[in-house]
Design a protein around this motif. Structure first.
Motif, PDB file in Angstrom:
ATOM      1  N   THR A   1      -0.930   4.032   2.712  1.00 37.86           N
ATOM      2  CA  THR A   1       0.192   4.137   1.777  1.00 37.86           C
ATOM      3  C   THR A   1      -0.296   4.047   0.341  1.00 37.86           C
ATOM      4  O   THR A   1       0.130   4.821  -0.522  1.00 37.86           O
ATOM      5  N   GLU A   2      -1.204   3.105   0.073  1.00 33.60           N
ATOM      6  CA  GLU A   2      -1.740   2.962  -1.276  1.00 33.60           C
ATOM      7  C   GLU A   2      -2.548   4.188  -1.667  1.00 33.60           C
ATOM      8  O   GLU A   2      -2.472   4.650  -2.808  1.00 33.60           O
ATOM      9  N   ALA A   3      -3.316   4.732  -0.727  1.00 37.48           N
ATOM     10  CA  ALA A   3      -4.108   5.926  -1.009  1.00 37.48           C
ATOM     11  C   ALA A   3      -3.192   7.109  -1.314  1.00 37.48           C
ATOM     12  O   ALA A   3      -3.459   7.882  -2.249  1.00 37.48           O
ATOM     13  N   ALA A   4      -2.111   7.244  -0.558  1.00 36.76           N
ATOM     14  CA  ALA A   4      -1.164   8.328  -0.800  1.00 36.76           C
ATOM     15  C   ALA A   4      -0.487   8.157  -2.151  1.00 36.76           C
ATOM     16  O   ALA A   4      -0.287   9.129  -2.892  1.00 36.76           O
ATOM     17  N   ARG A   5      -0.134   6.901  -2.489  1.00 36.86           N
ATOM     18  CA  ARG A   5       0.507   6.641  -3.776  1.00 36.86           C
ATOM     19  C   ARG A   5      -0.454   6.968  -4.913  1.00 36.86           C
ATOM     20  O   ARG A   5      -0.072   7.594  -5.898  1.00 36.86           O
ATOM     21  N   ASP A   6      -1.722   6.568  -4.768  1.00 40.27           N
ATOM     22  CA  ASP A   6      -2.713   6.853  -5.802  1.00 40.27           C
ATOM     23  C   ASP A   6      -2.907   8.353  -5.985  1.00 40.27           C
ATOM     24  O   ASP A   6      -3.028   8.845  -7.109  1.00 40.27           O
TER      25      ASP A   6
ATOM     26  N   LYS B   1      -2.085  -8.036  -8.716  1.00 43.21           N
ATOM     27  CA  LYS B   1      -2.278  -9.388  -9.247  1.00 43.21           C
ATOM     28  C   LYS B   1      -1.652 -10.428  -8.331  1.00 43.21           C
ATOM     29  O   LYS B   1      -2.234 -11.499  -8.111  1.00 43.21           O
ATOM     30  N   ALA B   2      -0.469 -10.130  -7.787  1.00 46.90           N
ATOM     31  CA  ALA B   2       0.201 -11.066  -6.881  1.00 46.90           C
ATOM     32  C   ALA B   2      -0.627 -11.266  -5.615  1.00 46.90           C
ATOM     33  O   ALA B   2      -0.763 -12.395  -5.116  1.00 46.90           O
ATOM     34  N   ALA B   3      -1.195 -10.186  -5.096  1.00 45.79           N
ATOM     35  CA  ALA B   3      -2.037 -10.288  -3.903  1.00 45.79           C
ATOM     36  C   ALA B   3      -3.290 -11.117  -4.191  1.00 45.79           C
ATOM     37  O   ALA B   3      -3.705 -11.938  -3.366  1.00 45.79           O
ATOM     38  N   ALA B   4      -3.878 -10.931  -5.361  1.00 45.43           N
ATOM     39  CA  ALA B   4      -5.063 -11.704  -5.734  1.00 45.43           C
ATOM     40  C   ALA B   4      -4.728 -13.187  -5.867  1.00 45.43           C
ATOM     41  O   ALA B   4      -5.495 -14.049  -5.412  1.00 45.43           O
ATOM     42  N   ARG B   5      -3.571 -13.493  -6.468  1.00 46.16           N
ATOM     43  CA  ARG B   5      -3.150 -14.894  -6.584  1.00 46.16           C
ATOM     44  C   ARG B   5      -2.910 -15.523  -5.214  1.00 46.16           C
ATOM     45  O   ARG B   5      -3.312 -16.649  -4.958  1.00 46.16           O
ATOM     46  N   ALA B   6      -2.252 -14.761  -4.317  1.00 46.19           N
ATOM     47  CA  ALA B   6      -1.976 -15.280  -2.977  1.00 46.19           C
ATOM     48  C   ALA B   6      -3.274 -15.538  -2.217  1.00 46.19           C
ATOM     49  O   ALA B   6      -3.418 -16.562  -1.537  1.00 46.19           O
ATOM     50  N   THR B   7      -4.225 -14.630  -2.358  1.00 45.34           N
ATOM     51  CA  THR B   7      -5.524 -14.813  -1.709  1.00 45.34           C
ATOM     52  C   THR B   7      -6.240 -16.032  -2.267  1.00 45.34           C
ATOM     53  O   THR B   7      -6.782 -16.852  -1.520  1.00 45.34           O
ATOM     54  N   ASP B   8      -6.230 -16.172  -3.582  1.00 51.17           N
ATOM     55  CA  ASP B   8      -6.865 -17.321  -4.220  1.00 51.17           C
ATOM     56  C   ASP B   8      -6.218 -18.629  -3.755  1.00 51.17           C
ATOM     57  O   ASP B   8      -6.918 -19.591  -3.432  1.00 51.17           O
TER      58      ASP B   8
ATOM     59  N   LEU C   1       5.502   2.876 -12.608  1.00 54.36           N
ATOM     60  CA  LEU C   1       4.885   2.824 -11.292  1.00 54.36           C
ATOM     61  C   LEU C   1       3.509   2.188 -11.379  1.00 54.36           C
ATOM     62  O   LEU C   1       3.129   1.377 -10.534  1.00 54.36           O
ATOM     63  N   THR C   2       2.768   2.533 -12.398  1.00 55.56           N
ATOM     64  CA  THR C   2       1.435   1.961 -12.588  1.00 55.56           C
ATOM     65  C   THR C   2       1.525   0.460 -12.842  1.00 55.56           C
ATOM     66  O   THR C   2       0.744  -0.321 -12.288  1.00 55.56           O
ATOM     67  N   GLU C   3       2.495   0.051 -13.658  1.00 52.64           N
ATOM     68  CA  GLU C   3       2.675  -1.370 -13.932  1.00 52.64           C
ATOM     69  C   GLU C   3       3.067  -2.126 -12.669  1.00 52.64           C
ATOM     70  O   GLU C   3       2.580  -3.238 -12.427  1.00 52.64           O
ATOM     71  N   ASP C   4       3.945  -1.532 -11.837  1.00 52.00           N
ATOM     72  CA  ASP C   4       4.341  -2.168 -10.579  1.00 52.00           C
ATOM     73  C   ASP C   4       3.147  -2.360  -9.660  1.00 52.00           C
ATOM     74  O   ASP C   4       2.976  -3.415  -9.046  1.00 52.00           O
ATOM     75  N   ALA C   5       2.308  -1.335  -9.556  1.00 51.79           N
ATOM     76  CA  ALA C   5       1.123  -1.418  -8.711  1.00 51.79           C
ATOM     77  C   ALA C   5       0.174  -2.501  -9.223  1.00 51.79           C
ATOM     78  O   ALA C   5      -0.400  -3.266  -8.434  1.00 51.79           O
TER      79      ALA C   5
END
Length: 103
Positions: free
Chosen positions: A5-10, A68-75, A59-63
């Motif tokens: 999905t991310e690849a298609a969006r990109d 950033k949210a995923a990085a924070r959750a991982t951290d 769209l770019t800002e949302d991505a």
């Protein structure tokens, strides 16, 4: 590693940027053309391109925000569960190592 999905969006974002660029180039090429109809079409196209740029920016800002949210959750997970994180990383490393050894 990007999901399908991310690849298609990109790819969609990249294609959209190319269309905007080509449209702007076309507008500059026909800038000298006269006539009321050409002027009206040119104005509509310029307005559409401006809206498309705004949407693409959003769209770019949302991505970026999602990344950033995923990085924070991982951290947060790694800090809360360091040994589990080490185990997960080791398992992925082993899996990648085994898949990479296929001859």
């Amino acid at each position: 590693m990007a999901t399908p999905t991310e690849a298609a969006r990109d790819k969609l974002v990249a294609d959209f940027k190319a269309v905007i660029s080509d449209t702007e180039e076309l507008l500059h090429a026909v800038a000298g053309q006269g006539g009321d109809r050409v002027a009206a079409v040119r104005a509509r196209v310029e307005e559409s391109v401006a809206r498309a740029k705004e949407e693409l920016s959003g769209l770019t800002e949302d991505a970026l925000d999602q990344g950033k949210a995923a990085a924070r959750a991982t951290d947060n997970f790694v800090r809360a569960h360091p040994w589990q994180a080490i185990g997960i990383a080791a398992a992925f490393g082993l899996l990648i190592g085994l898949l990479g050894r296929r001859d």
